[in-house]
Design an enzyme around this catalytic site. Structure first.
Site, mmCIF file in Angstrom:
data_model
loop_
_atom_site.group_PDB
_atom_site.id
_atom_site.type_symbol
_atom_site.label_atom_id
_atom_site.label_comp_id
_atom_site.label_asym_id
_atom_site.label_seq_id
_atom_site.Cartn_x
_atom_site.Cartn_y
_atom_site.Cartn_z
ATOM 1 N N GLN A 25 0.842 -1.177 0.000
ATOM 2 C CA GLN A 25 0.000 0.000 0.000
ATOM 3 C C GLN A 25 0.887 1.239 0.000
ATOM 4 O O GLN A 25 1.900 1.291 0.676
ATOM 5 C CB GLN A 25 -0.860 0.027 1.269
ATOM 6 C CG GLN A 25 -2.034 -0.947 1.187
ATOM 7 C CD GLN A 25 -3.172 -0.399 0.385
ATOM 8 O OE1 GLN A 25 -3.014 0.520 -0.407
ATOM 9 N NE2 GLN A 25 -4.335 -0.961 0.538
ATOM 10 N N GLY A 54 -4.447 -4.229 8.954
ATOM 11 C CA GLY A 54 -4.616 -2.967 8.246
ATOM 12 C C GLY A 54 -4.797 -3.069 6.746
ATOM 13 O O GLY A 54 -5.144 -2.080 6.099
ATOM 14 N N ASP A 55 -4.574 -4.262 6.183
ATOM 15 C CA ASP A 55 -4.697 -4.397 4.723
ATOM 16 C C ASP A 55 -4.932 -5.861 4.353
ATOM 17 O O ASP A 55 -4.276 -6.402 3.467
ATOM 18 C CB ASP A 55 -3.440 -3.863 4.048
ATOM 19 C CG ASP A 55 -3.606 -3.681 2.540
ATOM 20 O OD1 ASP A 55 -4.757 -3.691 2.068
ATOM 21 O OD2 ASP A 55 -2.588 -3.536 1.836
ATOM 22 N N PHE A 56 -5.874 -6.484 5.047
ATOM 23 C CA PHE A 56 -6.179 -7.906 4.803
ATOM 24 C C PHE A 56 -7.063 -7.987 3.560
ATOM 25 O O PHE A 56 -8.278 -8.093 3.629
ATOM 26 C CB PHE A 56 -6.886 -8.494 6.026
ATOM 27 C CG PHE A 56 -6.905 -9.995 6.068
ATOM 28 C CD1 PHE A 56 -5.741 -10.715 6.314
ATOM 29 C CD2 PHE A 56 -8.081 -10.695 5.878
ATOM 30 C CE1 PHE A 56 -5.752 -12.104 6.373
ATOM 31 C CE2 PHE A 56 -8.105 -12.077 5.923
ATOM 32 C CZ PHE A 56 -6.937 -12.782 6.173
ATOM 33 N N SER A 57 -6.399 -7.912 2.408
ATOM 34 C CA SER A 57 -7.096 -7.703 1.141
ATOM 35 C C SER A 57 -6.907 -8.855 0.170
ATOM 36 O O SER A 57 -6.131 -9.791 0.416
ATOM 37 C CB SER A 57 -6.568 -6.419 0.485
ATOM 38 O OG SER A 57 -5.211 -6.603 0.080
#
Length: 380
Positions: A4, A229-232
């Site tokens: 990110q 914070g960014d489990f995408s």
């Protein structure tokens, strides 16, 4: 592996621009490994290389496949932050989660601050060598209810495990001014000029206002948590489940997936349980054939481990909208700064604006009905 962007106006951020030869030199000098192959990997602010080493050079039980991560100039100055994120990865791996782990340098360090020549200038970058995890990013796979449920379940288990994580550098994860922290949605105000006047901007402005009125005053009602914070969809790796009973059924084999890797801890910060849920729902909607129902399956999986309290459930819808706004606005802002990277930055925007408009049009009550009905029927 995906990174990110960390949008910040000060200090100036410089992305590493190492050559493949420089990457090889770092691995051989710092780790004593003989590189047989090096290949650049996608990343925005940092620089990643997929490294293969000759088997004859193997030490211990390390894999022969690694990821060399070279951090940008700004993050490289925050050794405590990188240390905390790396130690969290080690902690989770020891708890059985498929997170990357660092390979120690020849002088037993998990990271090394290196001064590297870039053209006529020299820049300082933090360098790590991480284990390479097998699997395919979920963004490249058909996303069905089963893997959405499993993603939510894994996320809740990870949040639970991280509650026990302790390290002297933990304070660095507070990250009060971090733009990707959901608590800072209101900070998007100063970036709205990146959006043209029209319905997109009007929706974003209304969502930010709702955040200020409904979320900020009620943060004390949410349970605190250390967030990935960014489990995408780009940071979850999956592999087909193999068992003797399934080998005879290729269709089932394609549908039944296991999570084989959890990547990119660069957005890790202290927040609230419900933040990670909302962030994951938002990103997993993007590639789903039924994006609205996708949120229900993620919720169902999460709540099979950690049921949300009423105040958290009431906030999920708005927080999903907030994450869409963060991703879409900051991407558009960064395109103004780095127009040559427009294609990469618009990854979310290709379906993100459509999803945001769909959620906004349906409204909170209708979407929650779909989500919570799905959550009553777990897709195990």
């Amino acid at each position: 592996m995906s990174c990110q962007m960390s949008c910040t106006e000060k200090p100036a951020l410089t992305k590493p621009s190492l050559s493949e030869a420089q990457a090889v030199e770092l691995v051989e000098r710092l780790y004593g490994l003989k590189v047989s192959s090096v290949q650049p990997m996608p990343c925005y602010d940092d620089q990643n290389f997929h490294i293969l080493v000759s088997e004859s050079q193997e030490i211990g039980d390390h894999s022969k496949s690694y990821v060399l991560k070279v951090m940008n100039t700004v993050d490289s100055q925050d050794a405590d932050l990188i240390e905390a994120q790396t130690q969290a990865m080690i902690f989770l791996n020891e708890k059985g989660f498929p997170s990357p782990t660092p390979i120690s340098t020849i002088d037993s360090k998990i990271m090394s601050l290196e001064t590297i020549g870039c053209g006529e200038e020299y820049k300082t970058h933090m360098v790590r060598l991480l284990t390479y995890l097998p699997g395919t990013p979920l963004s490249q796979m058909p996303i069905g209810p089963q893997i959405l449920y499993k993603a939510g379940q894994t996320l809740a288990q990870m949040n639970q495990a991280l509650a026990e994580f302790q390290h002297p550098t933990l304070k660095s994860l507070q990250r009060q001014d971090f733009l990707w922290k959901l608590s800072n949605t209101h900070m998007l105000d100063k970036y709205l000029h990146a959006l043209e006047e029209g319905s997109d901007r009007q929706i974003v402005e209304q969502i930010i206002q709702q955040f200020k009125e409904k979320i900020l005053p009620n943060l004390s009602k949410f349970r605190k948590s250390l967030n990935h914070g960014d489990f995408s969809h780009t940071n979850i790796l999956v592999q087909p489940v193999h068992s003797s009973t399934e080998h005879s059924n290729p269709t089932h084999l394609q549908q039944e997936l296991d999570i084989s890797g959890i990547l990119d801890f660069t957005d890790m910060n202290y927040g609230y349980c419900v933040y990670d849920v909302a962030i994951s729902i938002m990103y997993l909607m993007l590639e789903s054939s039924d994006p609205i129902r996708a949120g229900g399956h993620v919720l169902s999986g999460y709540e099979s481990v950690t049921p949300l309290v009423p105040e958290e459930r009431d906030a999920v819808f708005l927080l999903v909208l907030c994450r869409f706004c963060q991703s879409l606005v900051l991407a558009r802002y960064n395109i103004l700064l780095y127009p040559e990277n427009e294609e990469y930055l618009l990854t979310t925007a290709r379906t993100g604006w459509k999803c945001l408009h769909q959620l906004w049009s349906l409204g909170k009550e209708a979407v929650e009905k779909i989500w919570f009905e799905s959550a009553k029927s777990p897709c195990t």
